[in-house]
Design a protein around this motif. Structure first.
Motif, PDB file in Angstrom:
ATOM      1  N   ILE A 203       6.632  26.866  85.121  1.00 60.70           N
ATOM      2  CA  ILE A 203       6.115  25.543  84.751  1.00 60.70           C
ATOM      3  C   ILE A 203       5.708  25.521  83.285  1.00 60.70           C
ATOM      4  CG2 ILE A 203       4.199  23.934  85.121  1.00 60.70           C
ATOM      5  CD1 ILE A 203       4.279  24.658  88.066  1.00 60.70           C
ATOM      6  N   THR A 204       5.033  26.581  82.819  1.00 67.50           N
ATOM      7  CA  THR A 204       4.583  26.634  81.428  1.00 67.50           C
ATOM      8  C   THR A 204       5.750  26.576  80.457  1.00 67.50           C
ATOM      9  OG1 THR A 204       2.664  27.966  82.084  1.00 67.50           O
ATOM     10  CG2 THR A 204       3.246  27.967  79.758  1.00 67.50           C
ATOM     11  N   VAL A 205       6.778  27.392  80.698  1.00 69.50           N
ATOM     12  CA  VAL A 205       7.949  27.397  79.819  1.00 69.50           C
ATOM     13  C   VAL A 205       8.647  26.047  79.859  1.00 69.50           C
ATOM     14  CG1 VAL A 205      10.201  28.445  79.405  1.00 69.50           C
ATOM     15  CG2 VAL A 205       8.264  29.886  80.045  1.00 69.50           C
ATOM     16  N   LEU A 206       8.753  25.468  81.049  1.00 75.42           N
ATOM     17  CA  LEU A 206       9.433  24.183  81.189  1.00 75.42           C
ATOM     18  C   LEU A 206       8.691  23.076  80.454  1.00 75.42           C
ATOM     19  CD1 LEU A 206      11.877  22.909  82.570  1.00 75.42           C
ATOM     20  CD2 LEU A 206      10.427  22.367  84.510  1.00 75.42           C
ATOM     21  N   ILE A 207       7.361  23.112  80.498  1.00 76.60           N
ATOM     22  CA  ILE A 207       6.576  22.110  79.775  1.00 76.60           C
ATOM     23  C   ILE A 207       6.828  22.229  78.275  1.00 76.60           C
ATOM     24  CG2 ILE A 207       4.230  21.408  79.149  1.00 76.60           C
ATOM     25  CD1 ILE A 207       3.370  22.136  81.975  1.00 76.60           C
ATOM     26  N   GLY A 208       6.874  23.469  77.774  1.00 81.16           N
ATOM     27  CA  GLY A 208       7.147  23.664  76.353  1.00 81.16           C
ATOM     28  C   GLY A 208       8.496  23.101  75.948  1.00 81.16           C
ATOM     29  N   LEU A 209       9.517  23.341  76.754  1.00 82.46           N
ATOM     30  CA  LEU A 209      10.840  22.788  76.470  1.00 82.46           C
ATOM     31  C   LEU A 209      10.839  21.270  76.570  1.00 82.46           C
ATOM     32  CD1 LEU A 209      13.052  25.344  78.438  1.00 82.46           C
ATOM     33  CD2 LEU A 209      12.713  25.228  75.967  1.00 82.46           C
ATOM     34  N   PHE A 210      10.062  20.764  77.510  1.00 82.89           N
ATOM     35  CA  PHE A 210      10.026  19.327  77.725  1.00 82.89           C
ATOM     36  C   PHE A 210       9.357  18.605  76.563  1.00 82.89           C
ATOM     37  CE2 PHE A 210       9.673  15.470  80.248  1.00 82.89           C
ATOM     38  CZ  PHE A 210      10.791  15.572  81.066  1.00 82.89           C
ATOM     39  N   VAL A 211       8.347  19.242  75.985  1.00 81.41           N
ATOM     40  CA  VAL A 211       7.672  18.638  74.837  1.00 81.41           C
ATOM     41  C   VAL A 211       8.649  18.445  73.682  1.00 81.41           C
ATOM     42  CG1 VAL A 211       5.937  19.050  73.052  1.00 81.41           C
ATOM     43  CG2 VAL A 211       5.363  19.425  75.448  1.00 81.41           C
ATOM     44  N   LEU A 212       9.548  19.401  73.504  1.00 86.19           N
ATOM     45  CA  LEU A 212      10.557  19.268  72.441  1.00 86.19           C
ATOM     46  C   LEU A 212      11.440  18.049  72.685  1.00 86.19           C
ATOM     47  CD1 LEU A 212      11.648  23.013  72.043  1.00 86.19           C
ATOM     48  CD2 LEU A 212      10.069  21.711  70.611  1.00 86.19           C
ATOM     49  N   ALA A 213      11.812  17.823  73.958  1.00 79.84           N
ATOM     50  CA  ALA A 213      12.630  16.654  74.282  1.00 79.84           C
ATOM     51  C   ALA A 213      11.855  15.361  74.074  1.00 79.84           C
ATOM     52  CB  ALA A 213      13.123  16.750  75.723  1.00 79.84           C
ATOM     53  N   GLU A 214      10.560  15.389  74.385  1.00 73.12           N
ATOM     54  CA  GLU A 214       9.739  14.190  74.214  1.00 73.12           C
ATOM     55  C   GLU A 214       9.614  13.797  72.750  1.00 73.12           C
ATOM     56  OE1 GLU A 214       6.109  15.228  76.086  1.00 73.12           O
ATOM     57  OE2 GLU A 214       6.800  14.749  78.109  1.00 73.12           O
ATOM     58  N   LEU A 215       9.616  14.774  71.858  1.00 73.31           N
ATOM     59  CA  LEU A 215       9.532  14.467  70.429  1.00 73.31           C
ATOM     60  C   LEU A 215      10.802  13.787  69.935  1.00 73.31           C
ATOM     61  CD1 LEU A 215       7.916  17.789  69.130  1.00 73.31           C
ATOM     62  CD2 LEU A 215       6.791  15.593  69.476  1.00 73.31           C
ATOM     63  N   ARG A 216      11.906  14.043  70.627  1.00 69.77           N
ATOM     64  CA  ARG A 216      13.187  13.462  70.204  1.00 69.77           C
ATOM     65  C   ARG A 216      13.397  12.065  70.801  1.00 69.77           C
ATOM     66  NH1 ARG A 216      16.858  10.975  69.117  1.00 69.77           N
ATOM     67  NH2 ARG A 216      18.999  11.564  68.567  1.00 69.77           N
ATOM     68  N   TRP A 217      13.058  11.900  72.063  1.00 73.10           N
ATOM     69  CA  TRP A 217      13.274  10.610  72.742  1.00 73.10           C
ATOM     70  C   TRP A 217      11.913  10.018  73.140  1.00 73.10           C
ATOM     71  CZ3 TRP A 217      16.428  14.889  74.151  1.00 73.10           C
ATOM     72  CH2 TRP A 217      17.758  14.783  73.713  1.00 73.10           C
ATOM     73  N   ASN A 218      11.310   9.304  72.219  1.00 69.89           N
ATOM     74  CA  ASN A 218       9.970   8.758  72.461  1.00 69.89           C
ATOM     75  C   ASN A 218       9.856   7.280  72.085  1.00 69.89           C
ATOM     76  OD1 ASN A 218      10.163   8.952  69.709  1.00 69.89           O
ATOM     77  ND2 ASN A 218       8.446  10.367  69.447  1.00 69.89           N
TER      78      ASN A 218
ATOM     79  N   ALA B 245      -3.678  25.743  69.441  1.00 68.10           N
ATOM     80  CA  ALA B 245      -3.706  24.373  69.955  1.00 68.10           C
ATOM     81  C   ALA B 245      -2.539  24.119  70.904  1.00 68.10           C
ATOM     82  CB  ALA B 245      -3.674  23.379  68.793  1.00 68.10           C
ATOM     83  N   SER B 246      -1.357  24.627  70.544  1.00 66.97           N
ATOM     84  CA  SER B 246      -0.180  24.448  71.395  1.00 66.97           C
ATOM     85  C   SER B 246      -0.342  25.204  72.707  1.00 66.97           C
ATOM     86  CB  SER B 246       1.077  24.934  70.670  1.00 66.97           C
ATOM     87  OG  SER B 246       1.288  24.201  69.486  1.00 66.97           O
ATOM     88  N   TRP B 247      -0.877  26.425  72.616  1.00 72.66           N
ATOM     89  CA  TRP B 247      -1.075  27.208  73.825  1.00 72.66           C
ATOM     90  C   TRP B 247      -2.108  26.553  74.739  1.00 72.66           C
ATOM     91  CZ3 TRP B 247       0.794  30.297  77.152  1.00 72.66           C
ATOM     92  CH2 TRP B 247      -0.029  30.986  78.043  1.00 72.66           C
ATOM     93  N   TRP B 248      -3.148  25.999  74.162  1.00 73.30           N
ATOM     94  CA  TRP B 248      -4.168  25.318  74.959  1.00 73.30           C
ATOM     95  C   TRP B 248      -3.573  24.117  75.684  1.00 73.30           C
ATOM     96  CZ3 TRP B 248      -8.646  26.015  77.138  1.00 73.30           C
ATOM     97  CH2 TRP B 248      -9.423  24.928  77.523  1.00 73.30           C
ATOM     98  N   LEU B 249      -2.703  23.378  75.003  1.00 71.76           N
ATOM     99  CA  LEU B 249      -2.052  22.235  75.621  1.00 71.76           C
ATOM    100  C   LEU B 249      -1.157  22.677  76.772  1.00 71.76           C
ATOM    101  CD1 LEU B 249      -1.283  19.232  75.690  1.00 71.76           C
ATOM    102  CD2 LEU B 249       0.478  19.732  73.983  1.00 71.76           C
ATOM    103  N   LEU B 250      -0.381  23.754  76.557  1.00 71.30           N
ATOM    104  CA  LEU B 250       0.483  24.262  77.618  1.00 71.30           C
ATOM    105  C   LEU B 250      -0.330  24.737  78.817  1.00 71.30           C
ATOM    106  CD1 LEU B 250       3.184  26.312  75.660  1.00 71.30           C
ATOM    107  CD2 LEU B 250       3.544  24.234  76.980  1.00 71.30           C
ATOM    108  N   ALA B 251      -1.412  25.468  78.540  1.00 69.97           N
ATOM    109  CA  ALA B 251      -2.234  26.005  79.625  1.00 69.97           C
ATOM    110  C   ALA B 251      -2.866  24.892  80.444  1.00 69.97           C
ATOM    111  CB  ALA B 251      -3.314  26.931  79.052  1.00 69.97           C
ATOM    112  N   GLN B 252      -3.414  23.895  79.768  1.00 65.69           N
ATOM    113  CA  GLN B 252      -4.042  22.785  80.483  1.00 65.69           C
ATOM    114  C   GLN B 252      -3.023  21.991  81.293  1.00 65.69           C
ATOM    115  OE1 GLN B 252      -7.258  23.944  80.236  1.00 65.69           O
ATOM    116  NE2 GLN B 252      -7.760  21.777  80.316  1.00 65.69           N
ATOM    117  N   SER B 253      -1.848  21.766  80.709  1.00 65.98           N
ATOM    118  CA  SER B 253      -0.807  21.029  81.416  1.00 65.98           C
ATOM    119  C   SER B 253      -0.329  21.803  82.638  1.00 65.98           C
ATOM    120  CB  SER B 253       0.372  20.749  80.481  1.00 65.98           C
ATOM    121  OG  SER B 253      -0.041  19.997  79.360  1.00 65.98           O
ATOM    122  N   THR B 254      -0.184  23.122  82.492  1.00 65.87           N
ATOM    123  CA  THR B 254       0.253  23.948  83.615  1.00 65.87           C
ATOM    124  C   THR B 254      -0.753  23.915  84.751  1.00 65.87           C
ATOM    125  OG1 THR B 254       1.454  25.429  82.127  1.00 65.87           O
ATOM    126  CG2 THR B 254       0.899  26.280  84.302  1.00 65.87           C
TER     127      THR B 254
END
Length: 205
Positions: free
Chosen positions: A56-71, A14-23
């Motif tokens: 872009i894919t790696v950056l999106i993954g890192l960004f999701v972690l930040a979004e979970l903290r500051w939301n 599920a996480s990989w699918w989200l990253l792929a679609q976002s990329t």
């Protein structure tokens, strides 16, 4: 009892699918106005494009972690400011890329090829004999064989610099897009409700 390995694999897919679609979505948005650098063959160009997508894919993954903290709702201003900052940075890199791409390339056969800044012995002699020829004329006279006009080192240097600007612009615009999306989500989120005060027990007279 559910299989923990299967649960982990399910979450990973599920996480990989989200990253792929976002990329795919973000890369398509950026590719709509930013063409890949003319770094040589079609296969070489694809390598840089795929590397940009990987970043872009790696950056999106890192960004999701930040979004979970500051939301929270109060974080919307910070995300909006971050988006504006990276919009300015991305725009500066974009115009730098366009500027150098225009100076360091010449049209040939319905595409653009990189031109160098140091002539080969053959190219320098031909240029001295024909000083009125433009860079485009030189490329045409040599039928697109730019390695005969400019040294391989000067061509490779400019190819790498153009590819570097292209790669740099990708994460900048990615952060810009994801920041504004997160800002809108934070702004639309409802503030946490305050818990109703617990009624005090009636005092016994």
């Amino acid at each position: 009892m559910p299989n923990p390995v299967a649960a982990i694999l399910k979450k990973s897919r599920a996480s990989w699918w989200l990253l792929a679609q976002s990329t795919i979505w973000i890369a398509a948005v950026i590719a709509g106005f930013m063409l890949p650098p003319p770094v040589g063959t079609v296969e070489e160009t694809k390598v840089w494009v795929r590397f940009a997508q990987f970043v872009i894919t790696v950056l999106i993954g890192l960004f999701v972690l930040a979004e979970l903290r500051w939301n929270r709702k109060k974080d919307s201003l910070g995300w909006g400011s971050l988006s504006a900052l990276f919009l300015v940075l991305g725009t500066a890199v974009f115009f730098s890329y366009q500027f150098f791409a225009a100076r360091w390339t010449a049209p040939y056969s319905n595409q653009r090829v990189v031109i160098g800044d140091t002539f080969t012995q053959l190219g320098g002699q031909y240029h001295r004999e024909n000083p009125n020829l433009t860079m485009e004329d030189l490329v045409m006279h040599y039928a697109g064989h730019i390695e005969k006009i400019w040294t391989r080192e000067s061509l490779q240097q400019r190819r790498v610099l153009l590819a570097g600007l292209y790669i740099l612009a990708m994460p900048l615009f990615t952060i810009c897009i994801m920041s504004i999306v997160q800002a809108m989500q934070c702004a639309a989120s409802s503030s946490p409700r305050k818990r109703a005060p617990t009624p005090r027990s009636a005092s016994v007279n």
